[in-house]
Scaffold this active site. Structure first.
Site, PDB file in Angstrom:
ATOM      1  N   LEU A 142     -41.187 -80.584 -46.496  1.00  0.00           N
ATOM      2  CA  LEU A 142     -42.026 -81.475 -47.296  1.00  0.00           C
ATOM      3  C   LEU A 142     -41.235 -82.441 -48.169  1.00  0.00           C
ATOM      4  O   LEU A 142     -41.788 -83.086 -49.048  1.00  0.00           O
ATOM      5  CB  LEU A 142     -42.996 -80.651 -48.148  1.00  0.00           C
ATOM      6  CG  LEU A 142     -43.925 -79.732 -47.340  1.00  0.00           C
ATOM      7  CD1 LEU A 142     -44.832 -78.936 -48.259  1.00  0.00           C
ATOM      8  CD2 LEU A 142     -44.737 -80.517 -46.324  1.00  0.00           C
ATOM      9  N   CYS A 143     -39.934 -82.569 -47.920  1.00  0.00           N
ATOM     10  CA  CYS A 143     -39.108 -83.534 -48.659  1.00  0.00           C
ATOM     11  C   CYS A 143     -39.308 -84.931 -48.097  1.00  0.00           C
ATOM     12  O   CYS A 143     -39.437 -85.110 -46.901  1.00  0.00           O
ATOM     13  CB  CYS A 143     -37.631 -83.166 -48.560  1.00  0.00           C
ATOM     14  SG  CYS A 143     -37.155 -81.851 -49.662  1.00  0.00           S
ATOM     15  N   ASP A 178     -17.524 -71.282 -42.444  1.00  0.00           N
ATOM     16  CA  ASP A 178     -17.284 -71.412 -41.012  1.00  0.00           C
ATOM     17  C   ASP A 178     -15.832 -71.776 -40.717  1.00  0.00           C
ATOM     18  O   ASP A 178     -15.212 -71.227 -39.803  1.00  0.00           O
ATOM     19  CB  ASP A 178     -18.214 -72.471 -40.413  1.00  0.00           C
ATOM     20  CG  ASP A 178     -17.969 -72.657 -38.925  1.00  0.00           C
ATOM     21  OD1 ASP A 178     -18.037 -71.665 -38.176  1.00  0.00           O
ATOM     22  OD2 ASP A 178     -17.677 -73.799 -38.514  1.00  0.00           O
TER      23      ASP A 178
END
Length: 177
Positions: free
Chosen positions: A89-90, A142
């Site tokens: 919803l941004c 990572d």
């Protein structure tokens, strides 16, 4: 499942207005078209803790995947630009500046990550700053996981926001442990 006591076209009168739900309780993007455009800025932070030997290897450039910090910083910048695609919803925003810094912290040991995002728009950039820190931390993990798998991403939070209807907000300083 819908509450049988509430008609689908009616909001309960005793509940606060939820801006991201329509009259039927479905998620919606808030209409910001009537809001005033203004300068907005947000800063977020987080950390990645690790063993001292892992920190030393990263700082000396001895990580198997290469430039851990440079790659994590670029990933954070790229992530801020993609926030609207990641958080349902941004609003997509015209970002004017994204600054991601990653600083070694011998006390952790590990790294402190900071992201500051600026725009001139109808809504704020808190989510963009938080996303930048989150993805920078994930990328750091990572890039260095071959050195240590027990690294821990911690304390991602908003530090400050400037602009908009609510004005200036700053997190309270944490109390020493």
């Amino acid at each position: 499942m819908q509450n049988p006591d509430i008609h689908p076209d009616t909001k309960p009168t005793n509940s606060p207005t939820l801006t991201h739900l329509d009259r039927q309780g479905q998620a919606q993007m808030v209409d910001v078209s009537t809001k005033q455009t203004s300068d907005r800025q947000a800063t977020a932070t987080g950390s990645v803790s690790m063993q001292a030997k892992t920190l030393a290897a990263i700082q000396s450039g001895n990580a198997p995947k290469g430039d851990v910090i440079g790659t994590a910083r670029l990933a954070g910048i790229m992530a801020a630009k993609q926030t609207a695609l990641l958080i349902p919803l941004c609003h997509p925003l015209p970002l004017k500046k994204i600054e991601v810094t990653i600083e070694p912290d011998d006390e952790l040991p590990g790294y402190q990550i900071y992201a500051t995002v600026k725009t001139k728009s109808e809504t704020g950039v808190e989510m963009e700053a938080l996303t930048a820190v989150s993805v920078a931390a994930l990328t750091l993990y990572d890039m260095a996981k071959a050195l240590e798998k027990s690294m821990c991403i911690r304390d991602i939070h908003l530090v400050e926001k400037i602009g908009g209807k609510s004005g200036h907000w700053q997190a309270a300083s944490p109390t020493p442990a």
